[in-house]
Design an enzyme around this catalytic site. Sequence first.
Site, short mmCIF file in Angstrom:
data_model
loop_
_atom_site.label_atom_id
_atom_site.label_comp_id
_atom_site.label_asym_id
_atom_site.label_seq_id
_atom_site.Cartn_x
_atom_site.Cartn_y
_atom_site.Cartn_z
N SER A 602 0.84 -1.19 0.00
CA SER A 602 0.00 0.00 0.00
C SER A 602 0.89 1.25 0.00
O SER A 602 1.70 1.42 -0.90
CB SER A 602 -0.95 -0.03 1.19
N HIS A 718 -7.93 -5.12 -0.71
CA HIS A 718 -6.66 -4.45 -0.48
C HIS A 718 -5.70 -5.32 0.32
O HIS A 718 -4.48 -5.13 0.25
CB HIS A 718 -6.91 -3.13 0.25
#
Length: 747
Positions: A602, A718
């Site tokens: 991320s 994610h």
Amino acid sequence: MTTTAADQAPAPGSGTTPGTSPQGPAPEPTDENVWLEEIYGETQLAWVKEQNSRTEDLLEDADYAALEGSILEVLDSTDRIAMVGKRGDWYYNFWKDRQNPKGLWRRTTWESYCSDAPEWDVLLDVDALAAAEDVEWVFHGATFLRPAPGEPYRHALLALSPDGGDANRYREFDVESRMFVDPVQGGFDLPTAKGNVSWLDADTLLVASTAEGLPKTASSYARTAVTLTRGASLTDAPRLFEVPEDHMMAVVAHDSTPGFERTFAVDYIDFYNRRNLVMRDGEWEQIDVPTDVNVSAHREWLLFRPQQDWTLDGTTYPAGSLLVARFEDYLAGHRGIAVLFTPDATTSLQSWSWTRNFLLLNLLKDVSSEIRVLDPSRPTHNAEAAWSSTLLDACPPLHDVNAYAVDDEDDADGGAGDDFWLVATGFTTPSTLMRGTLARAADRTAGVVSRHAAVKASPSFFAEEDYEVQQHFAVSDDGTRVPYFQVASRDLALDGQNPTQLSGYGGFEVSRTPAYSGTVGRAWLERRTAAAPGADGEAPHSRGGVYVVANIRGGGEYGPAWHRAALQENRHKAYQDFAAVARDLMSRGVTSRERLGCVGGSNGGLLVGNMLTRYPELFGAVSCGVPLLDMRRYTRLSAGHSWIAEYGDPDVPEQWEYIRTFSPYHLLKDGVEYPETFIWTATSDDRVGPVQARKMAARMLAMGIPNVWFHEALEGGHAGASDNRQAAALQARSHHFLWKALAGGTP
């Protein structure tokens, strides 16, 4: 086609956004890979499948199969701590293992939980639900309706994601019948969307959602909130709250604490600025604080944590402090604020939790935990803390220990109102769950008395006693001391030849603290290189991996100031810090360029993407997961617009001038010897999205950069994985790639 930051032709279809300057948007570099931004396009997915096959052919050898199996054994272990949350008389848990890969939502009694083999009452089998409905459901939690006094908790809204992404479907569930409440009979069932839901009463929800045509913000989150009654549709529900389109999101919530019932709304302007409102006599009243002061209410108290120094009535309260006022007095205009915690150069506040009569503060002191208990009933005249403070003796050095309430509303005789959980972990210390009780000492000078004892302990997954945890400090380019943790064999040879994995994050005020990982232990620390000849006739020997966690600026290890030091135009300081740690590892003889790899996901993927492009001379390999990489278009991809407060707005020319200096996609150059690179992502990631990872890999491959690999999981959101099997595969690929690159067997 090779494209560098020097190319400035505007991309087709580019236009202005809410952040555009009066002079027009900043010019866009040529982007030959825009076509990959169609996430589910047939041609695009064919490209993904081709790259996945290529990467799997490289990595999925016999060693990989054994590694994945070893990691899956850790993740599926039935000896792991089943963490619980108390509601009424029951203790609830969500559990995944080999037999239940999507998981079981279940509950038990305290007496049973304390036994070696608890008897679990299974409420929902998510695997069975997925099979019955032919949807790959991922469980994202439950929100209970507060029952009438004397009644048990019964109805809950379950958040279920169809693919592991951030968008959830909310469905009403009856824990007594163990069934969803039929929508035909009035049961709540909200379409899959991003947003949040809160119970107002048994027949009414407060809903912020993007479903059924409700408007979105530019960040892809809910712009409006509605009041939804049983049997009504979202489109017909009356509007309750709304925020501007260029703000981040709208959130609504009802606090049903008996005697302190209140409805709140939050206008998240961006990640670090918000307006907090409370409903008074049918109208919203804004709580009068600067937008960068975080606010939380608890019974009669209102807590404040400023992100920057806050001057009020001539007194300046430093960023990262914790302040308190009486809720009703503050809303009436009185500003009698008291200080509960003030940070210093080494100590920061990470979180807090209320028991029935006390306030627990979770602190970090040079990235090691410290816990303090405050007593509102015993005020002091100390300028540093208005309530008496007692140190909780539960935190060994170089460990992470967190305290939080069991059930602050359980005030029955013998209840759990002042009970607290303690979760302690360290790099070589399997996690332990303890439960304790707080009470006032008879002697007022003795503060708060605490008793706690272990309830559950995680099993050991590797030979922890063979490894040593050390903390070191590197010196960054501007002289800042940057802490980092090193986990290595006790007989570590400082000859620069140890395969070393350096991990970091450095953003959004997220702290990287010590944590036990059976996966890291097995997949990295205990893995051995091939035996090499010893010096001066010594016997051949092999060596294990070294694992390092860097606490760079941009994180929250030293509070808001540590975070803000690497915001926007100062982003480079986070990367300088990480590079300083890499150099320090080399100067100390731990590793060398050909043996040092870095990993991040991320915002951490953006971090290691900058190591790849700005500091390629320091690393032999890079594992870059679910990353931001194209910082020119990030605000237009998935939820990227919500991160402008962190990185800046690339559509504003003067901001693009500094953003471009940390946009890895635009920093690639011909003629550079780049580290071996593995870029991984997930198709269903609706937060960062798979697009930036795809484009970076495609550009590197087109430039002829050797040893570039890409993999994209179809599910998992994610996190990149929605069950233990997917998580084991993801982690095995990253560890195996780095090991092959750094331990002698280069890809």
